[in-house]
Every structure is written in C-alpha cells, then in structure tokens.
Design an enzyme around this catalytic site. Structure first.
Site, PDB file in Angstrom:
ATOM      1  CG  ASN A  10     -30.804 -22.664  32.850  1.00 24.40           C
ATOM      2  OD1 ASN A  10     -31.578 -21.679  32.029  1.00 24.40           O
ATOM      3  ND2 ASN A  10     -31.296 -23.517  34.140  1.00 24.40           N
ATOM      4  CE  LYS A  12     -31.113 -21.147  36.635  1.00 22.44           C
ATOM      5  NZ  LYS A  12     -31.556 -21.427  38.555  1.00 22.44           N
ATOM      6  CG  HIS A  92     -32.439 -26.917  35.497  1.00 21.27           C
ATOM      7  ND1 HIS A  92     -33.336 -25.662  36.877  1.00 21.27           N
ATOM      8  CD2 HIS A  92     -31.574 -25.652  35.474  1.00 21.27           C
ATOM      9  CE1 HIS A  92     -32.501 -24.864  37.247  1.00 21.27           C
ATOM     10  NE2 HIS A  92     -31.801 -25.214  36.421  1.00 21.27           N
ATOM     11  CD  GLU A  94     -34.072 -22.626  39.265  1.00 20.90           C
ATOM     12  OE1 GLU A  94     -33.782 -22.468  37.519  1.00 20.90           O
ATOM     13  OE2 GLU A  94     -32.772 -22.680  39.526  1.00 20.90           O
ATOM     14  CD  GLU A 162     -27.266 -27.889  36.976  1.00 22.76           C
ATOM     15  OE1 GLU A 162     -26.809 -26.911  36.652  1.00 22.76           O
ATOM     16  OE2 GLU A 162     -28.438 -27.739  36.774  1.00 22.76           O
ATOM     17  N   GLY A 168     -27.700 -20.694  42.027  1.00 22.22           N
ATOM     18  CA  GLY A 168     -27.999 -19.582  42.667  1.00 22.22           C
ATOM     19  C   GLY A 168     -28.129 -19.262  44.210  1.00 22.22           C
ATOM     20  CB  SER A 207     -22.979 -21.093  43.057  1.00 15.68           C
ATOM     21  OG  SER A 207     -23.921 -21.102  43.306  1.00 15.68           O
TER      22      SER A 207
HETATM   23  C1  PEP Z   1     -28.805 -23.468  37.054  1.00 12.55           C
HETATM   24  O1  PEP Z   1     -29.504 -22.884  36.804  1.00 12.55           O
HETATM   25  O2  PEP Z   1     -28.412 -24.598  36.250  1.00 12.55           O
HETATM   26  C2  PEP Z   1     -27.057 -22.887  37.715  1.00 12.55           C
HETATM   27  C3  PEP Z   1     -26.045 -23.687  38.686  1.00 12.55           C
HETATM   28  O3  PEP Z   1     -27.155 -21.585  38.333  1.00 12.55           O
HETATM   29  P1  PEP Z   1     -25.914 -21.147  38.601  1.00 12.55           P
HETATM   30  O4  PEP Z   1     -24.665 -21.438  38.561  1.00 12.55           O
HETATM   31  O5  PEP Z   1     -26.931 -19.006  39.124  1.00 12.55           O
HETATM   32  O6  PEP Z   1     -26.072 -21.200  40.620  1.00 12.55           O
END
Ligand code: PEP
Length: 247
Positions: A10, A12, A92, A94, A162, A168, A207
C-alpha cells in the site's frame, strides 16, 4: 488446496511517475514468484503500473460504493478496473479514521469492488487503547461482522488484519498475539461464511519488513502481508516477496 500467499503493498499518498522504476525492478527480480504480488499505488499510477508486467498486480486504495456520479474526488471500482486494477483496499484504518468510514460503508465498498470484478481487500484492526483494554478480539469480530458482506468468498475477498497501533510505528504484536487474532478471525468467518472460511487469505499488516516477514508469514492462519512503508522500494519489498514465496 493450500492458500497461496499474497504480498500486498500500500503506497498510500506516495509515488510519482519515477516510482514506476521500483515496479520494473520487481518484475525483473521476480518473473514467476511462488506467491501473488499486489501493489496499491495512488490512483494516478494505476494505469501505467498495470502496463508494466505480469508479476505485480495493481490495486486501488479505496473505491466509492457507486459506479459513477457526482462524487468529486472519489473513484469508483469500475474506473479502477478500467485502468487495469484487479483489486482494491476497502476499510483501511486511515480511511476509517480520516474519512469516518463505518463498517456499513466498507461493506458497501466491498460489494462495489465485486460488481466491477475486483478483489476486495477488506481491512480490520483494533486501536492501541482497545488492545490495552483487552477488547481486540471483540473489536475485530465486530468489524468482520459489519464489513464482510454475505457474498464474500476466497476468490473475491482477502481480509487484512492491521492493528492500528502497529501501522507505521515499528511496533509489531507478538507472534502469539498475531496467531491468536488470525485463528480467531478464521473461526469467526467459519460461523459467518461456513462454505468459504477456509479459502479466505488472511493478511497481517503493521510494520512488516524484510527482517520480520518470514517469521510473521509462518504464523498460523497468516497468508501473507499488507505492507506500507516497506513496499515503496523494490529492495525492501523484494525481501517480503521472497519471504511470502518461501513461506
Ligand atoms: C499499511 O499502511 O497498511 C501498513 C501496514 O503500513 P506499514 O507497513 O508502514 O506499517
């Protein structure tokens, strides 16, 4: 038949045209990996990314529930499919946090994805306070019940767990906590979708890096990863594709 692992990225709100070089590098390094590979770039890159090669499938990061209409700034699943996407993220964290998307909204978006022939990657996950209060399973169970439509199958949907606090941040749940959640999700899906539950791919996201991907992908009921930061560079995401291929 076993579930084929999926390495999903992703991007973003990152990625100008120059970033397409990362996809060219992945195509050169992985002509035929033993896993599925998906990258969800900004919508502006979907068409160009889809034209590059055959290993990396391309997805949208969100879609509107309607096929077309007066919805300035939104994009429909049909428009994503027309540009070459084969999948789209829905729900997601976000989007849920920044745009107030509810489980009902996510449910409608998943159905919109199928209407356009896209795979819906349906995202769920608890916040830090919900985990601290011991409510992680209850929250994710509720999100699954509200966000995964009755018609979901292993072919038209992927579920991504997630934890919001792991996205992040560099924080990752213990492997035991990931196993507990993924086993729980499989059991919940067995109740709501008895005929499809064993077919759903359940991704872990939060992460994931080349250094921890192999151990996470070896956890019970983890069928791959949804990766943010470490999907932006071919060198990093390549390590994750390798882990998914070998897992
Ligand atoms: C995500 O945006 O779905 C995500 C898991 O980000 P990151 O891997 O940077 O934690």
């Amino acid at each position: 038949m076993g579930r084929r692992k999926l390495a999903a990225g992703n991007w973003k709100m990152n990625g100008a045209k120059a970033a397409l070089a990362e996809i060219e590098a992945l195509e050169a390094a992985f002509p035929a990996p033993d896993c599925d590979v998906l990258i969800c770039p900004p919508a502006t890159l979907v068409s160009a990314m889809a034209a590059i090669g055959s290993t990396v499938k391309v997805g949208g990061q969100d879609c509107h529930a309607n096929a077309s209409g007066a919805h300035t700034g939104d994009i429909s699943a049909e428009i994503l499919a027309d540009a070459g996407a084969t999948a789209v993220l829905v729900g997601h964290s976000e989007r849920r946090a920044d745009h107030g998307e509810s489980d009902a909204d996510v449910n409608a978006k998943a159905e919109a994805a199928w209407r356009a022939g896209l795979i819906a990657v349906i995202c769920v996950g608890e916040t830090e306070s919900e985990r601290t209060e011991g409510k992680a399973l209850e929250i994710v169970g509720g999100q699954l019940a509200g966000s995964v439509p009755a018609g979901a199958t292993g072919a038209n949907s992927v579920i991504a767990y997630e934890p919001v606090w792991a996205i992040g941040t560099g924080l990752v749940p213990t492997l035991e906590d990931i196993a507990e959640m993924h086993d729980f999700m499989r059991a919940e899906l067995a109740k709501s979708h008895p005929d499809a539950a064993e077919d759903f791919r359940l991704l872990y996201g939060g992460s994931v890096k080349p250094s921890n991907a192999a151990e996470i992908f070896a956890v019970s009921n983890v069928d791959g990863g949804l990766v943010g930061g470490a999907s932006l560079k071919a060198a990093d995401f390549g390590g994750i594709i390798k882990a998914a291929s070998e897992g």
